[in-house]
Design a protein around this motif. Structure first.
Motif, PDB file in Angstrom:
ATOM      1  N   LYS A   1      -7.665  12.048 -21.366  1.00  0.00           N
ATOM      2  CA  LYS A   1      -7.298  11.617 -22.710  1.00  0.00           C
ATOM      3  C   LYS A   1      -8.183  10.457 -23.166  1.00  0.00           C
ATOM      4  CE  LYS A   1      -2.919  11.123 -23.326  1.00  0.00           C
ATOM      5  NZ  LYS A   1      -1.563  10.517 -23.272  1.00  0.00           N
ATOM      6  N   ASN A   2      -8.585   9.609 -22.224  1.00  0.00           N
ATOM      7  CA  ASN A   2      -9.430   8.465 -22.544  1.00  0.00           C
ATOM      8  C   ASN A   2     -10.922   8.764 -22.398  1.00  0.00           C
ATOM      9  OD1 ASN A   2      -7.752   5.712 -22.884  1.00  0.00           O
ATOM     10  ND2 ASN A   2      -6.642   7.089 -21.505  1.00  0.00           N
ATOM     11  N   GLY A   3     -11.254  10.054 -22.316  1.00  0.00           N
ATOM     12  CA  GLY A   3     -12.660  10.457 -22.233  1.00  0.00           C
ATOM     13  C   GLY A   3     -13.308  10.186 -20.896  1.00  0.00           C
ATOM     14  N   LYS A   4     -12.493  10.007 -19.842  1.00  0.00           N
ATOM     15  CA  LYS A   4     -13.023   9.689 -18.522  1.00  0.00           C
ATOM     16  C   LYS A   4     -12.716  10.773 -17.491  1.00  0.00           C
ATOM     17  CE  LYS A   4     -12.298   4.701 -19.293  1.00  0.00           C
ATOM     18  NZ  LYS A   4     -13.687   4.238 -19.167  1.00  0.00           N
ATOM     19  N   GLY A   5     -12.393  11.969 -17.970  1.00  0.00           N
ATOM     20  CA  GLY A   5     -12.008  13.050 -17.062  1.00  0.00           C
ATOM     21  C   GLY A   5     -13.039  13.340 -15.993  1.00  0.00           C
ATOM     22  N   ASN A   6     -14.309  13.263 -16.362  1.00  0.00           N
ATOM     23  CA  ASN A   6     -15.376  13.575 -15.404  1.00  0.00           C
ATOM     24  C   ASN A   6     -15.530  12.516 -14.313  1.00  0.00           C
ATOM     25  OD1 ASN A   6     -15.998  15.971 -16.711  1.00  0.00           O
ATOM     26  ND2 ASN A   6     -17.574  15.029 -18.004  1.00  0.00           N
ATOM     27  N   SER A   7     -14.951  11.350 -14.528  1.00  0.00           N
ATOM     28  CA  SER A   7     -15.082  10.277 -13.540  1.00  0.00           C
ATOM     29  C   SER A   7     -13.823  10.093 -12.695  1.00  0.00           C
ATOM     30  CB  SER A   7     -15.422   8.953 -14.238  1.00  0.00           C
ATOM     31  OG  SER A   7     -14.391   8.567 -15.131  1.00  0.00           O
ATOM     32  N   PHE A   8     -12.858  11.007 -12.837  1.00  0.00           N
ATOM     33  CA  PHE A   8     -11.602  10.867 -12.087  1.00  0.00           C
ATOM     34  C   PHE A   8     -11.785  11.232 -10.613  1.00  0.00           C
ATOM     35  CE2 PHE A   8      -7.569  12.551 -10.427  1.00  0.00           C
ATOM     36  CZ  PHE A   8      -6.758  11.438 -10.631  1.00  0.00           C
ATOM     37  N   PHE A   9     -12.335  12.416 -10.340  1.00  0.00           N
ATOM     38  CA  PHE A   9     -12.559  12.834  -8.952  1.00  0.00           C
ATOM     39  C   PHE A   9     -13.883  12.250  -8.471  1.00  0.00           C
ATOM     40  CE2 PHE A   9      -9.634  16.192 -10.445  1.00  0.00           C
ATOM     41  CZ  PHE A   9      -8.663  16.097  -9.455  1.00  0.00           C
TER      42      PHE A   9
ATOM     43  N   TYR B   1      -2.240  11.127 -13.839  1.00  0.00           N
ATOM     44  CA  TYR B   1      -3.370  10.200 -13.931  1.00  0.00           C
ATOM     45  C   TYR B   1      -4.633  10.926 -14.378  1.00  0.00           C
ATOM     46  CZ  TYR B   1      -1.401   5.784 -12.381  1.00  0.00           C
ATOM     47  OH  TYR B   1      -0.702   4.599 -12.323  1.00  0.00           O
ATOM     48  N   TYR B   2      -4.824  12.166 -13.909  1.00  0.00           N
ATOM     49  CA  TYR B   2      -5.983  12.927 -14.392  1.00  0.00           C
ATOM     50  C   TYR B   2      -5.892  13.131 -15.902  1.00  0.00           C
ATOM     51  CZ  TYR B   2      -9.249  16.632 -15.406  1.00  0.00           C
ATOM     52  OH  TYR B   2     -10.261  17.362 -15.971  1.00  0.00           O
ATOM     53  N   LYS B   3      -4.693  13.454 -16.394  1.00  0.00           N
ATOM     54  CA  LYS B   3      -4.511  13.663 -17.836  1.00  0.00           C
ATOM     55  C   LYS B   3      -4.822  12.391 -18.618  1.00  0.00           C
ATOM     56  CE  LYS B   3      -1.091  17.407 -17.744  1.00  0.00           C
ATOM     57  NZ  LYS B   3       0.327  17.770 -18.019  1.00  0.00           N
ATOM     58  N   GLU B   4      -4.424  11.236 -18.085  1.00  0.00           N
ATOM     59  CA  GLU B   4      -4.712   9.967 -18.766  1.00  0.00           C
ATOM     60  C   GLU B   4      -6.210   9.693 -18.793  1.00  0.00           C
ATOM     61  OE1 GLU B   4      -2.833   8.191 -20.549  1.00  0.00           O
ATOM     62  OE2 GLU B   4      -0.930   9.183 -20.068  1.00  0.00           O
ATOM     63  N   TYR B   5      -6.896   9.966 -17.705  1.00  0.00           N
ATOM     64  CA  TYR B   5      -8.352   9.791 -17.671  1.00  0.00           C
ATOM     65  C   TYR B   5      -9.012  10.727 -18.681  1.00  0.00           C
ATOM     66  CZ  TYR B   5      -9.488   6.475 -13.972  1.00  0.00           C
ATOM     67  OH  TYR B   5      -9.677   5.320 -13.260  1.00  0.00           O
TER      68      TYR B   5
ATOM     69  N   PRO C   1       0.832  -1.211   0.000  1.00  0.00           N
ATOM     70  CA  PRO C   1       0.000   0.000   0.000  1.00  0.00           C
ATOM     71  C   PRO C   1       0.864   1.258   0.000  1.00  0.00           C
ATOM     72  CG  PRO C   1       0.030  -1.015   2.177  1.00  0.00           C
ATOM     73  CD  PRO C   1       0.689  -1.984   1.245  1.00  0.00           C
ATOM     74  N   PHE C   2       0.381   2.272  -0.711  1.00  0.00           N
ATOM     75  CA  PHE C   2       1.076   3.547  -0.885  1.00  0.00           C
ATOM     76  C   PHE C   2       2.455   3.359  -1.517  1.00  0.00           C
ATOM     77  CE2 PHE C   2      -2.126   4.463   2.330  1.00  0.00           C
ATOM     78  CZ  PHE C   2      -2.731   5.568   1.745  1.00  0.00           C
ATOM     79  N   GLN C   3       2.577   2.263  -2.275  1.00  0.00           N
ATOM     80  CA  GLN C   3       3.788   2.030  -3.061  1.00  0.00           C
ATOM     81  C   GLN C   3       3.442   1.601  -4.481  1.00  0.00           C
ATOM     82  OE1 GLN C   3       6.566  -0.414  -0.280  1.00  0.00           O
ATOM     83  NE2 GLN C   3       4.515  -0.377   0.620  1.00  0.00           N
ATOM     84  N   VAL C   4       2.157   1.307  -4.721  1.00  0.00           N
ATOM     85  CA  VAL C   4       1.655   1.025  -6.065  1.00  0.00           C
ATOM     86  C   VAL C   4       0.369   1.812  -6.256  1.00  0.00           C
ATOM     87  CG1 VAL C   4       2.699  -1.271  -6.164  1.00  0.00           C
ATOM     88  CG2 VAL C   4       0.354  -1.032  -5.322  1.00  0.00           C
ATOM     89  N   ILE C   5       0.109   2.251  -7.475  1.00  0.00           N
ATOM     90  CA  ILE C   5      -1.119   2.989  -7.781  1.00  0.00           C
ATOM     91  C   ILE C   5      -1.642   2.514  -9.122  1.00  0.00           C
ATOM     92  CG2 ILE C   5      -0.758   5.091  -6.439  1.00  0.00           C
ATOM     93  CD1 ILE C   5       0.574   6.370  -8.826  1.00  0.00           C
ATOM     94  N   GLY C   6      -2.952   2.547  -9.281  1.00  0.00           N
ATOM     95  CA  GLY C   6      -3.524   2.124 -10.552  1.00  0.00           C
ATOM     96  C   GLY C   6      -5.029   2.031 -10.514  1.00  0.00           C
ATOM     97  N   SER C   7      -5.582   1.581 -11.639  1.00  0.00           N
ATOM     98  CA  SER C   7      -7.029   1.528 -11.814  1.00  0.00           C
ATOM     99  C   SER C   7      -7.362   0.508 -12.901  1.00  0.00           C
ATOM    100  CB  SER C   7      -7.548   2.910 -12.234  1.00  0.00           C
ATOM    101  OG  SER C   7      -8.824   2.835 -12.816  1.00  0.00           O
ATOM    102  N   PRO C   8      -8.532  -0.129 -12.834  1.00  0.00           N
ATOM    103  CA  PRO C   8      -8.945  -1.016 -13.921  1.00  0.00           C
ATOM    104  C   PRO C   8      -9.483  -0.265 -15.137  1.00  0.00           C
ATOM    105  CG  PRO C   8     -10.576  -1.060 -12.157  1.00  0.00           C
ATOM    106  CD  PRO C   8      -9.474  -0.164 -11.693  1.00  0.00           C
TER     107      PRO C   8
END
Length: 387
Positions: free
Chosen positions: A330-338, A324-328, A267-274
């Motif tokens: 870029k993939n059309g998921k910006g509104n679902s990041f926060f 990570y916000y930029k990646e979301y 924990p707090f050493q890896v980050i990610g999302s499906p």
């Protein structure tokens, strides 16, 4: 008598070990502590981190061996033994080893009541902090100070080094005051708990400007900027110094769609999302006793970054959240990041940070937004430095 003799010999060994490291925490200085407690009914605000030396005995056991009359234990978030998940309900109970009552200071009862303090002459606070405003042990200390001030009970704080000793990040705005952002300090406050307690007391931050009768037993052999690694994990999901170092920069992710590795051994050493798969590293959060029993994305594969072999930031870094916000986006998921914007703002202590990220500001521009408040805080902090 034989058992006591063996315990005293062990404490002496630990003290010798500690001196080899050139650091004595406040709790290790029995010559200063025992005279303050002798003949008094004592309440301890402690947890699993309240140890004497690197592999030492618990402060409670040490004090009992010295015939100090400990009446009860007050436990913060994660409980007396430090095994409860973040936010998990902590119940009152009894310590199996000593038989002493344990009173939870997490949940509805965050502050010792007058009834709970009635049979107590003096309180002692000894818990390892990590230097981040949202690490709730310092909020517990704030409330303990208020309770002591209101009930005219003296408080001893046995100081410990700050393992993430930087002054950085936004100073908490008044409208975002909460249990994870109780005092108007930056995200990284750059104080030990003893210094912070004096600051809270003298700056009038206690309820109605109350002042507690505080005695701080300072650390010997440590000064600001000296490295320090806690000898026991400060909370279930901070298992090592790498996690502690990344914690200030990654904890605000808890208000987003990104996992910070809860439910893994890192924990707090890896980050990610499906949700996005632009990074090659993957991990799958599981229910894990001693870490997190119900982590975000439980049993789902997450794609992201492994930070275990990367040098941690020296202070607060927003690069991971921004990227990570930029990646979301870029993939059309910006509104679902926060996913929990108010929680993100509360952890950050300032809603402007989230708004500037959404508007495309870079890290330096965001840092400039809190620079004035941070400089004013540094002037306040300078008055309370002990090391």
């Amino acid at each position: 008598m034989k058992i006591r003799s063996v315990l005293l010999t062990y404490i002496l060994f630990i003290s010798i070990f500690s001196s080899a490291q050139n650091i004595y925490t406040g709790a290790e200085q029995m010559d200063k502590l025992i005279p303050l407690l002798k003949g008094k009914s004592v309440g301890l605000v402690v947890n699993h981190s309240s140890l004497i030396g690197s592999t030492g005995t618990h402060l409670l056991d040490t004090l009992l061996s010295q015939n100090i009359k400990v009446k009860k234990i007050f436990a913060p978030e994660h409980g007396f033994r430090g095994t409860a998940d973040a936010g998990e309900h902590i119940s009152n109970g009894k310590d199996k080893k000593s038989g002493l009552p344990i009173i939870s200071l997490y949940g509805k009862n965050k502050k010792p009541t007058s009834t709970q303090l009635k049979d107590i002459d003096i309180l002692l606070f000894d818990i390892q902090d990590v230097g981040a405003r949202f690490f709730t042990y310092i909020s517990t200390m704030h409330y303990v100070m208020e309770a002591c001030a209101k009930n005219d009970k003296p408080l001893i704080i046995t100081d410990r080094p700050n393992p993430c000793d930087y002054v950085d990040g936004p100073v908490r705005k008044d409208f975002l005051k909460s249990f994870v952002s109780l005092d108007p300090i930056p995200l990284l406050h750059g104080c030990t708990i003893g210094e912070l307690a004096n600051m809270i007391n003298e700056e009038g931050w206690l309820d109605k400007g109350l002042k507690a009768r505080i005695t701080v037993i300072p650390i010997i052999g440590w000064k600001h900027s000296d490295p320090y690694s806690p000898t026991v994990k400060p909370s279930p999901n901070l298992p090592n110094e790498t996690a502690v170092a990344f914690y200030p920069s990654l904890c605000p992710f808890e208000g987003t769609a990104i996992s910070v590795g809860r439910g893994t051994k890192y924990p707090f050493q890896v980050i990610g999302s499906p949700d996005i798969k632009v990074y090659t590293y993957s991990f799958t959060p599981r229910s894990m006793n001693g870490f997190d029993k119900n982590p975000l994305y439980k049993d789902r594969k997450c794609f992201g970054n492994n930070l275990r072999n990367i040098n941690p930031p020296k202070g607060l870094s927003l690069q991971y959240i921004i990227s990570y916000y930029k990646e979301y986006k870029k993939n059309g998921k910006g509104n679902s990041f926060f996913t929990r914007p108010k929680w993100f703002d509360t952890l950050m202590g300032d809603s402007l940070v989230r708004k500037m990220i959404i508007d495309g500001a870079d890290e330096r521009q965001i840092e400039a937004s809190w620079e004035g408040d941070l400089n004013r805080y540094k002037e306040i902090r300078n008055k309370y430095l002990l090391y």
